[in-house]
Write a protein that holds these residues in place. Structure first.
Motif: not given
Length: 131
Positions: A85-92, A47-52, A95-103
């Motif tokens: 690495r995607a979790n560590h550095d963040g990702f979109r 249940t943790a929020k994205p980026g938390a 690859g969807n330019p309209r998707a929210h970036v995950i910090p």
């Protein structure tokens, strides 16, 4: 992430000269602390929020992927999952330019802030029978 014995000794100053025989034990102790801290940071409820923190566990693969290797006077701490690495550095996502970036959640950087050099030095001394 790498720990180099010479850099650790330089950072510890005079304390490093008291444990020259325990260099690898000290580096191993630092690596173990780093892996344990990163494991805590990547082991949260779904249940943790994205980026938390902690990063939510879906399958446990990210959490199980933490490890380290001793190579001469160097210890390498790593995560062998393809998405670490995607979790560590963040990702979109996708690859969807309209998707929210995950910090990014730099779990190794944050794990390094939790290192206890004295505890690692004490454990190395104990392992060698100095205490």
């Amino acid at each position: 992430m790498m720990f180099d014995a010479a850099q650790v000794e330089a950072a510890m100053g005079d304390a490093a000269t008291a444990i020259p025989v325990a260099r690898l034990a000290l580096l191993r102790g630092l690596a173990i602390q780093t892996v344990r801290a990163a494991t805590r940071l990547t082991g949260g409820p779904g249940t943790a929020k994205p980026g938390a923190y902690p990063i939510p566990i879906r399958t446990g693969t990210l959490r199980r992927g933490h490890n380290f290797q001793v190579q001469g006077d160097t210890v390498v701490v790593f995560n062998d999952t393809v998405y670490a690495r995607a979790n560590h550095d963040g990702f979109r996502p996708y690859g969807n330019p309209r998707a929210h970036v995950i910090p990014g959640r730099p779990f190794y950087d944050d794990a390094l802030t939790q290192l206890d050099l004295q505890a690692a030095a004490d454990a190395a001394a104990t392992a060698l029978g100095a205490k």
